[in-house]
Motif scaffolding. Structure first.
Motif, short mmCIF file in Angstrom:
data_model
loop_
_atom_site.label_atom_id
_atom_site.label_comp_id
_atom_site.label_asym_id
_atom_site.label_seq_id
_atom_site.Cartn_x
_atom_site.Cartn_y
_atom_site.Cartn_z
N GLY A 154 0.52 -0.94 0.00
CA GLY A 154 0.23 0.08 -0.06
C GLY A 154 0.40 1.17 0.03
N LYS A 155 0.64 2.74 0.81
CA LYS A 155 1.36 3.60 0.23
C LYS A 155 1.99 3.50 1.42
CE LYS A 155 -2.19 5.81 3.92
NZ LYS A 155 -2.94 6.90 3.64
N ASP A 156 2.16 2.65 2.59
CA ASP A 156 3.26 2.75 3.72
C ASP A 156 4.22 1.95 2.92
OD1 ASP A 156 1.85 3.74 5.61
OD2 ASP A 156 0.94 2.11 6.51
N ARG A 157 3.93 0.81 1.60
CA ARG A 157 5.54 0.12 1.75
C ARG A 157 5.96 -0.79 2.74
NH1 ARG A 157 6.34 -0.06 -3.36
NH2 ARG A 157 8.61 -0.78 -2.63
N ALA A 158 4.88 -1.24 3.33
CA ALA A 158 5.27 -2.04 4.76
C ALA A 158 5.20 -3.19 4.78
CB ALA A 158 5.04 -1.04 5.65
N ALA A 159 5.78 -3.88 5.15
CA ALA A 159 5.24 -5.79 5.32
C ALA A 159 6.27 -6.39 6.69
CB ALA A 159 6.34 -6.51 4.15
N TYR A 160 5.04 -7.37 7.19
CA TYR A 160 5.76 -7.86 8.49
C TYR A 160 6.78 -9.58 7.85
CZ TYR A 160 1.62 -5.81 10.54
OH TYR A 160 0.70 -4.83 11.39
N LEU A 161 7.55 -9.31 8.91
CA LEU A 161 8.11 -10.55 8.85
C LEU A 161 8.11 -11.77 9.52
CD1 LEU A 161 10.86 -11.99 7.21
CD2 LEU A 161 12.18 -10.86 8.72
N ARG A 162 8.12 -12.39 9.51
CA ARG A 162 7.80 -14.03 10.69
C ARG A 162 8.34 -15.00 10.20
NH1 ARG A 162 2.96 -16.53 10.68
NH2 ARG A 162 2.88 -17.37 12.97
N CYS A 163 9.29 -15.03 11.21
CA CYS A 163 10.58 -16.47 11.32
C CYS A 163 10.38 -17.24 12.38
CB CYS A 163 12.18 -15.88 11.58
SG CYS A 163 11.62 -14.32 9.94
N ASP A 164 10.42 -18.40 11.74
CA ASP A 164 10.59 -19.38 13.47
C ASP A 164 11.26 -19.07 13.30
OD1 ASP A 164 8.85 -22.71 13.90
OD2 ASP A 164 11.02 -21.97 14.47
N LEU A 221 13.97 -7.27 0.90
CA LEU A 221 12.54 -6.18 1.38
C LEU A 221 13.23 -4.33 1.25
CD1 LEU A 221 11.33 -8.48 3.87
CD2 LEU A 221 9.93 -8.07 1.59
N GLU A 222 14.22 -4.60 1.74
CA GLU A 222 15.41 -3.26 2.10
C GLU A 222 15.73 -2.92 0.33
OE1 GLU A 222 18.70 -1.14 3.88
OE2 GLU A 222 18.76 -3.04 4.78
N HIS A 223 15.96 -3.69 -0.45
CA HIS A 223 16.16 -3.08 -1.49
C HIS A 223 15.37 -2.50 -2.47
CE1 HIS A 223 17.43 -3.78 -5.97
NE2 HIS A 223 18.35 -3.22 -6.15
N ALA A 224 13.94 -3.45 -2.15
CA ALA A 224 12.56 -3.55 -2.65
C ALA A 224 12.06 -1.61 -1.79
CB ALA A 224 11.52 -4.31 -3.08
N LYS A 225 12.80 -0.98 -1.32
CA LYS A 225 12.34 0.06 -0.17
C LYS A 225 10.92 -0.12 0.44
CE LYS A 225 14.92 3.24 -2.80
NZ LYS A 225 15.28 2.58 -3.36
N VAL A 226 11.10 -1.22 1.05
CA VAL A 226 9.84 -2.21 1.79
C VAL A 226 10.27 -1.73 3.45
CG1 VAL A 226 8.24 -3.59 2.92
CG2 VAL A 226 8.74 -3.29 0.01
N LYS A 227 9.61 -1.24 4.41
CA LYS A 227 9.84 -0.87 5.78
C LYS A 227 9.58 -2.92 5.69
CE LYS A 227 8.51 1.24 9.90
NZ LYS A 227 7.10 2.04 10.46
N VAL A 228 10.21 -3.02 7.13
CA VAL A 228 9.44 -3.97 7.99
C VAL A 228 9.37 -4.24 9.58
CG1 VAL A 228 11.04 -6.84 8.33
CG2 VAL A 228 11.32 -5.39 6.02
N SER A 229 8.58 -4.73 9.66
CA SER A 229 7.53 -4.67 10.63
C SER A 229 8.31 -6.63 11.03
CB SER A 229 6.60 -4.64 11.58
OG SER A 229 7.13 -3.15 10.95
N VAL A 230 9.06 -6.88 12.02
CA VAL A 230 9.15 -7.74 13.08
C VAL A 230 8.18 -8.26 13.99
CG1 VAL A 230 10.85 -9.59 13.75
CG2 VAL A 230 11.40 -7.90 12.77
N VAL A 231 7.13 -9.93 14.27
CA VAL A 231 6.73 -9.80 14.21
C VAL A 231 7.14 -11.57 15.07
CG1 VAL A 231 4.67 -12.07 14.60
CG2 VAL A 231 5.10 -10.25 12.07
N THR A 232 6.76 -11.07 17.10
CA THR A 232 7.77 -11.44 17.98
C THR A 232 6.06 -11.96 18.56
OG1 THR A 232 7.41 -9.76 19.01
CG2 THR A 232 9.56 -10.88 17.97
N GLN A 233 6.49 -13.14 20.22
CA GLN A 233 4.88 -13.09 20.78
C GLN A 233 5.12 -12.19 22.24
OE1 GLN A 233 4.07 -16.86 21.11
NE2 GLN A 233 2.85 -17.28 19.42
#
Length: 138
Positions: free
Chosen positions: A92-102, A117-129
């Motif tokens: 979307g306009k935010d150009r962001a995505a979530y990253l979930r890793c085991d 993702l950084e090369h594609a200029k996408v902001k990454v938010s890491v998913v945790t519990q």
């Protein structure tokens, strides 16, 4: 010989029995309620636990990395070299995505994904519990 209801007071029964329809709808509702939590991400990933977790309700694409190192965009398998092309229409306009890793995945794979993702200029938010609260001593 024709049958006629003229003068008798008998009429054809034209009501629809909705009970079977309601039964089917209720069964489908129960099935949906049971399977809805499974459809949340589609990939079974045991994310690490941290002290602070930010609660968010943004609808963003999710990149999942399984324990075996397989990469998924939402629930679809994807090659890391095609990740930027596949995620572009979902941004979307935010150009962001979530990253979930085991938590047991080799660290090199998430770093490569973040680099792509950084090369594609996408902001990454890491998913945790969140960590479980320790029982208080009395």
């Amino acid at each position: 010989m024709a049958f006629s209801t003229r003068g008798r007071g008998d009429s054809a029964l034209a009501d629809i029995n909705v009970t079977p329809f309601v039964d089917i709808v209720l069964v489908l509702l129960i099935i949906f309620m049971i399977t809805a939590h499974v459809m949340e991400y589609g990939v079974d990933v045991d994310v690490p636990r941290t002290r602070q977790v930010q609660d968010t309700s943004k609808e963003l694409p999710v990149i999942n990395v399984s324990k075996e190192g397989q990469i998924f965009l939402n629930a679809d398998p994807v090659n890391i070299n095609e990740l930027d092309k596949k995620i572009e229409p979902m941004l979307g306009k935010d150009r962001a995505a979530y990253l979930r890793c085991d938590k047991e995945v080799v660290w090199e794979i998430p770093v490569q994904v973040m680099s792509e993702l950084e090369h594609a200029k996408v902001k990454v938010s890491v998913v945790t519990q969140p960590l479980e609260a320790a029982p208080k001593k009395k």
